[in-house]
Design a protein around this motif. Structure first.
Motif, short mmCIF file in Angstrom:
data_model
loop_
_atom_site.label_atom_id
_atom_site.label_comp_id
_atom_site.label_asym_id
_atom_site.label_seq_id
_atom_site.Cartn_x
_atom_site.Cartn_y
_atom_site.Cartn_z
N GLU A 282 52.42 28.31 40.98
CA GLU A 282 52.66 27.37 42.08
C GLU A 282 51.44 27.16 42.96
N ASN A 283 50.44 28.05 42.84
CA ASN A 283 49.21 27.87 43.60
C ASN A 283 48.16 27.06 42.84
N LYS A 320 55.72 32.24 41.66
CA LYS A 320 54.97 32.60 42.85
C LYS A 320 54.90 34.11 43.00
N GLY A 340 50.47 32.39 49.68
CA GLY A 340 50.64 31.43 48.60
C GLY A 340 49.42 31.24 47.74
N ASP A 341 48.24 31.56 48.27
CA ASP A 341 47.01 31.46 47.50
C ASP A 341 46.59 32.81 46.92
#
Length: 396
Positions: A282-283, A320, A340-341
């Protein structure tokens, strides 16, 4: 004819997927076969413990799949022909072929040698059951005062070095790292890691990329010699070349390129899960080779296969990451939360609490795979008619 689903590999991704497919699809119109080279479900995250001398009981795959209808074929995969929809195998019964309608490729990975001279001949690793047992035997033969060098500053290298140092305090254990071990951790977690190395007596060699391995030493890129009666290679993972040789579209890593549902972008009857899948998280970055990735991709592939075969809408599962969990021996660990990253947050959990959490995660993963019939629905999903399945796949 029944729809033939073949799962290659019975590690975390393959075993989980096979059990879930059997739990949710009707055996009246599906036939599920698992091809695996060894008879055990090997918990890869515990292999450094096995090598260190701990007694681990691996579950037999025949027991895992008992009562599910899953067929187990003990054989090694030697080739895949996605045009003919066949898998070439070799085993105790000789060479043969397995025919599929839907293939889930989950053969995992092994140690990446990176063409470093001496690694195949002299280095050990913990990426498989037999390599870990070979290393266990070698360590058991070492007298007190022997030297062990673990190469690699990633999760496997850190866990292996700290476990060996705690289990064998009579040995001199060192870690060779290209940079700083745990450099991706938060500052507090890095300090915790350093304290663990100091407490366990692990010598850390930073800026020590290894360019050659010899029987009693390793040579760094700067020409420095590090003594090692045993060198353990934990410098990354590599996938088997069989996928690239098959004609499936693969990335430079040899991993099968898949879409968001883990379906091969070149052959729609083939799915991939685990380390052998080149999947984008997702990143926007490729998922790393890890047990967590095996869980995410295995769930997504299973859900997609079931939906497409039964005429349903393909759900999207999360890809994620929430954190890294690193064992530091049996009574210490680090759980590092990430954003998130996949950048470390300032908060982390360490010590015995983190060790108990890691132990619970391992037990939970093993239990879920060993009990594939748990929560089995009273009514399993029937496949759509052949024309309906074709329409669903074309629309997808």
């Amino acid at each position: 004819m029944k729809h033939r689903i073949v799962v290659l590999g019975a590690g975390y991704a393959g075993a989980f997927a096979a059990g879930n497919l059997a739990r949710r699809l009707s055996p009246d119109d599906t036939e599920i076969t698992v091809v695996n080279a060894v008879p055990d479900f090997v918990e890869r995250m515990r292999l450094h413990l096995l090598a260190a001398g701990r007694d681990l009981a691996f579950r037999k795959l025949a027991d895992v799949f008992a009562g599910t209808g899953v067929r187990l074929r003990l054989a090694r995969v030697t080739g895949v022909d996605p045009e003919r929809k066949t898998v070439a195998v070799t085993g105790e019964d000789g060479d043969g072929e397995v025919v599929y309608d839907t293939l889930l490729y989950a053969l995992g990975s092994s140690a990446a040698h990176h063409d470093v001279p001496g690694v195949p001949e002299y280095a050990f690793d913990v990426t498989g059951q037999f390599p870990a047992l070979r290393l266990r035997e070698r360590l058991a033969a070492l007298d007190g005062g022997g030297t062990v060098l673990v190469v690699g500053e990633g999760l496997t290298g850190i866990e292996t070095a700290t476990e060996f140092a705690e289990s064998r305090p009579d040995l001199s254990v060192a870690l060779a790292a290209r940079g700083e071990p745990g450099a991706w951790l938060s500052p507090r977690a890095r300090r915790h890691l350093r304290r663990a190395f100091d407490r366990l007596g692990v010598t850390v060699h930073e800026d020590a990329g290894i360019q050659a391995v010899e029987p009693t030493r390793a040579i760094t890129a700067h020409g420095r010699s590090i003594a090692a009666d045993v060198t353990v290679w934990s410098a990354g993972f590599a996938v088997h070349p069989v996928a690239a040789a098959s004609g499936l579209e693969v990335a430079e890593t040899g991993q099968i390129v898949v879409d968001r549902t883990m379906r091969s972008v070149s052959h729609p009857d083939v799915y991939a899960a685990g380390d052998c899948a080149y999947a984008i998280g997702e990143n926007g970055r490729p998922l790393p080779m890890s047990c967590a990735s095996a869980g995410y991709t295995g769930m997504q592939a299973t859900a997609a296969i079931i939906a497409r075969l039964t005429g349903g809408e393909v759900p999207v599962t999360g890809l994620k990451y929430y954190g890294n969990h690193i064992s530091l021996g049996r009574r210490d660990a680090i759980f590092q939360m990430v954003d998130g990253d996949v950048r470390a947050k300032s908060w982390y959990l360490g010590g015995r609490t983190a060790a108990r959490l890691k132990s619970g995660v391992l037990r939970g993963a093993g239990w879920s795979i060993a009990h594939p019939t748990f929560g089995m629905p009273k009514r399993k999903r029937r496949l759509a008619t052949a024309p309906d399945r074709a329409g669903v796949q074309a629309a997808a």
